[in-house]
Write a protein that holds these residues in place. Structure first.
Motif, mmCIF file in Angstrom:
data_model
loop_
_atom_site.group_PDB
_atom_site.id
_atom_site.type_symbol
_atom_site.label_atom_id
_atom_site.label_comp_id
_atom_site.label_asym_id
_atom_site.label_seq_id
_atom_site.Cartn_x
_atom_site.Cartn_y
_atom_site.Cartn_z
ATOM 1 N N LYS A 230 0.899 -1.459 0.103
ATOM 2 C CA LYS A 230 0.064 0.236 0.227
ATOM 3 C C LYS A 230 0.581 1.464 0.846
ATOM 4 N N ASP A 231 0.581 2.195 -0.767
ATOM 5 C CA ASP A 231 1.101 3.245 -1.267
ATOM 6 C C ASP A 231 2.823 3.050 -1.108
ATOM 7 N N GLY A 232 2.955 1.992 -1.833
ATOM 8 C CA GLY A 232 4.375 1.737 -2.247
ATOM 9 C C GLY A 232 5.113 0.811 -1.379
ATOM 10 N N LYS A 233 4.369 0.641 0.110
ATOM 11 C CA LYS A 233 5.659 0.174 0.780
ATOM 12 C C LYS A 233 4.751 -1.531 0.709
ATOM 13 N N PRO A 234 5.634 -2.786 1.530
ATOM 14 C CA PRO A 234 5.153 -3.688 1.592
ATOM 15 C C PRO A 234 4.281 -3.703 3.335
ATOM 16 N N VAL A 235 3.217 -3.923 2.856
ATOM 17 C CA VAL A 235 1.995 -4.103 4.177
ATOM 18 C C VAL A 235 2.740 -5.471 5.349
ATOM 19 N N THR A 236 3.090 -5.185 5.424
ATOM 20 C CA THR A 236 3.501 -6.679 6.872
ATOM 21 C C THR A 236 3.252 -6.897 8.316
ATOM 22 N N ASP A 237 1.701 -6.040 8.023
ATOM 23 C CA ASP A 237 1.272 -6.174 9.999
ATOM 24 C C ASP A 237 -0.363 -6.432 9.261
ATOM 25 N N LEU A 238 -0.541 -7.666 8.328
ATOM 26 C CA LEU A 238 -1.499 -8.285 7.678
ATOM 27 C C LEU A 238 -2.458 -9.220 9.126
ATOM 28 N N GLN A 239 -3.842 -8.988 9.205
ATOM 29 C CA GLN A 239 -4.689 -8.995 10.583
ATOM 30 C C GLN A 239 -4.763 -10.467 10.311
ATOM 31 N N PRO A 240 -5.410 -11.484 11.470
ATOM 32 C CA PRO A 240 -5.690 -12.649 11.491
ATOM 33 C C PRO A 240 -7.217 -12.436 10.394
ATOM 34 N N TYR A 241 -7.078 -13.432 10.035
ATOM 35 C CA TYR A 241 -9.041 -13.533 8.864
ATOM 36 C C TYR A 241 -9.595 -15.075 8.677
ATOM 37 N N LEU A 242 -10.077 -15.512 9.628
ATOM 38 C CA LEU A 242 -10.982 -17.182 9.564
ATOM 39 C C LEU A 242 -9.294 -17.770 10.331
ATOM 40 N N GLY A 243 -8.057 -17.661 11.027
ATOM 41 C CA GLY A 243 -7.627 -18.287 11.362
ATOM 42 C C GLY A 243 -5.924 -18.375 10.702
ATOM 43 N N ALA A 244 -6.284 -17.500 9.795
ATOM 44 C CA ALA A 244 -4.703 -17.357 8.921
ATOM 45 C C ALA A 244 -4.613 -16.003 8.304
ATOM 46 N N TYR A 245 -2.876 -15.524 7.578
ATOM 47 C CA TYR A 245 -3.109 -14.078 6.760
ATOM 48 C C TYR A 245 -3.813 -13.992 5.892
ATOM 49 N N GLY A 246 -3.931 -14.852 4.936
ATOM 50 C CA GLY A 246 -5.236 -14.917 4.279
ATOM 51 C C GLY A 246 -6.177 -15.932 3.559
ATOM 52 N N HIS A 247 -6.805 -16.047 2.247
ATOM 53 C CA HIS A 247 -8.160 -16.855 2.242
ATOM 54 C C HIS A 247 -8.721 -17.090 0.705
ATOM 55 N N LEU A 248 -7.956 -18.437 0.348
ATOM 56 C CA LEU A 248 -7.972 -18.125 -0.975
ATOM 57 C C LEU A 248 -8.845 -18.867 -1.672
ATOM 58 N N VAL A 249 -9.521 -18.753 -2.315
ATOM 59 C CA VAL A 249 -11.272 -19.333 -2.624
ATOM 60 C C VAL A 249 -10.956 -19.500 -4.370
ATOM 61 N N ALA A 250 -11.147 -20.068 -5.313
ATOM 62 C CA ALA A 250 -10.996 -20.488 -6.914
ATOM 63 C C ALA A 250 -12.116 -21.496 -7.511
ATOM 64 N N LEU A 251 -12.424 -20.466 -8.551
ATOM 65 C CA LEU A 251 -13.162 -21.066 -9.158
ATOM 66 C C LEU A 251 -12.801 -20.907 -11.185
ATOM 67 N N ARG A 252 -13.326 -22.014 -11.411
ATOM 68 C CA ARG A 252 -12.570 -22.420 -13.059
ATOM 69 C C ARG A 252 -13.959 -21.827 -14.163
ATOM 70 N N ALA A 253 -13.291 -21.143 -15.186
ATOM 71 C CA ALA A 253 -14.004 -21.023 -16.096
ATOM 72 C C ALA A 253 -14.858 -21.892 -16.838
ATOM 73 N N GLY A 254 -16.409 -21.392 -16.556
ATOM 74 C CA GLY A 254 -16.797 -22.589 -17.789
ATOM 75 C C GLY A 254 -17.859 -23.212 -17.028
ATOM 76 N N ASP A 255 -17.291 -23.977 -16.332
ATOM 77 C CA ASP A 255 -18.598 -25.309 -15.769
ATOM 78 C C ASP A 255 -18.601 -24.376 -13.880
ATOM 79 N N LEU A 256 -17.707 -23.455 -12.902
ATOM 80 C CA LEU A 256 -17.291 -23.046 -11.306
ATOM 81 C C LEU A 256 -16.969 -23.894 -10.843
ATOM 82 N N ALA A 257 -16.010 -24.574 -11.097
ATOM 83 C CA ALA A 257 -15.563 -25.903 -10.579
ATOM 84 C C ALA A 257 -14.837 -25.357 -9.097
ATOM 85 N N TYR A 258 -15.209 -25.572 -8.401
ATOM 86 C CA TYR A 258 -14.612 -24.512 -7.318
ATOM 87 C C TYR A 258 -14.101 -25.392 -6.008
#
Length: 337
Positions: A230-258
């Motif tokens: 952010k503002d050209g600087k790395p963010v080094t104080d991410l906050q836990p969300y759902l027990g982690a620092y990140g959460h990823l969901v992936a969907l395949r184009a076409g059939d929306l396989a999840y």
């Protein structure tokens, strides 16, 4: 079920699907669509955890759905309404665009009765994803369950069209690695399908710049890493969300396989830093285009950064221009808890 087991499982099937939409964070949950700004996040880990996740990814899928073609990797999730004796029973099948509504559903067991006992996974008994078929709108919601087993959550979708609802959960006494069941939701109104966003290495969300490093290879585990700044600087104080620092969901184009994927690490494990990097091990189940939705929390708000990647033909290949896809495509709706 412990986080490590699920992380390996999901990582293996991760690339199972990704498709177009952008993110926005709010008190409700992540959202994305082409008429507004974006927001939302994932999890990170040390090298050892990443290697183990990658090995597991190559051994097994997420246990849902099926593969595509001769280079098929792990099985895809969310393509079935019923699996392993459990059925997603959507009480709400149609709502109007741009109108507040309540989404109600139940998960029924083999006896036809609503399931009322679940294992908590990343702080929740059930994670609910709603995405439009053209992947122009995305929501990550956390509904509440009554004593009779009926789940409900408020939702307002800005664009008409066909949507897919995904319920990701671990029923007590059910499959150890959990299930992802999917059903269809019709949103009435003037339907104008959006084109899938072009692959890009960078997404801009509410002033945050998120950069993707890595590629997807069908049937082979690869590391995918996101860096938040952010503002050209790395963010080094991410906050836990759902027990982690990140959460990823992936969907395949076409059939929306999840596939609901988690990073290789968690806060307090002694090796995972609170940013700027959030890393995952991902295996694409097939060639094709995928949409990745990274949720992250900073300054008390969850935001979503979205990326289009291509497996078997380059994943947001080197030299591509960064897209500010999240910037103009989120409606500000989104995360419910």
């Amino acid at each position: 079920m412990n986080t490590a087991a699920r992380a390996g499982l999901f990582a293996g099937a991760l690339a199972v699907a990704f498709a177009g939409a952008y993110g926005v964070g709010s008190a409700v949950g992540p959202v994305t669509d082409e008429d507004s700004p974006p927001a939302h996040g994932g999890h990170a880990a040390g090298a050892g955890a990443k290697d183990e996740a990658g090995k597991e990814a190559g051994k097994k899928g997420d246990g849902h759905g099926g593969g595509h073609g001769e280079d098929a990797g792990p099985a895809a999730g969310g393509l079935q309404l019923s699996e392993s004796g459990y059925t997603l029973d959507l009480d709400t099948r149609r709502i109007d665009a741009r109108s507040p509504a309540e989404l109600r559903f139940a998960v029924r067991g083999a006896d036809g009765e609503p399931v009322t006992s679940y294992e908590r996974e990343h702080g929740k008994e059930l994670h609910l994803i709603v995405a439009s078929r053209d992947l122009g709108t995305y929501r990550h919601l956390h509904p509440v369950r009554d004593a009779a087993g009926t789940w409900s959550t408020p939702v307002e979708l800005p664009r008409a069209g066909d949507y897919r609802v995904f319920a990701d959960f671990v029923p007590t006494g059910g499959p150890e690695n959990g299930l992802t069941l999917g059903g269809d939701l019709a949103v009435a109104g003037d339907y104008r399908p959006a084109a899938l966003a072009e692959p890009a290495r960078t997404a801009t969300v509410d002033g945050y710049e998120v950069t993707l490093d890595g590629a997807l290879t069908p049937g082979s585990a690869r590391e995918v890493e996101f860096s938040v700044g952010k503002d050209g600087k790395p963010v080094t104080d991410l906050q836990p969300y759902l027990g982690a620092y990140g959460h990823l969901v992936a969907l395949r184009a076409g059939d929306l396989a999840y596939l609901h994927v988690h990073p290789n690490g968690e806060p307090g494990d002694g090796s995972t830093e609170p940013g700027p990097e959030v890393a995952f091990s991902a295996t694409a189940p097939s060639t094709g285009s995928y949409r990745l939705f990274l949720d992250f929390k900073h300054d008390g708000e969850v935001r979503t950064a979205a990326f289009t990647v291509t497996a078997g033909g380059g994943a947001a290949g080197a030299g591509e221009q960064g897209a500010e896809s999240g910037q103009d495509e989120a409606d500000g709706g989104g995360h419910s808890h």
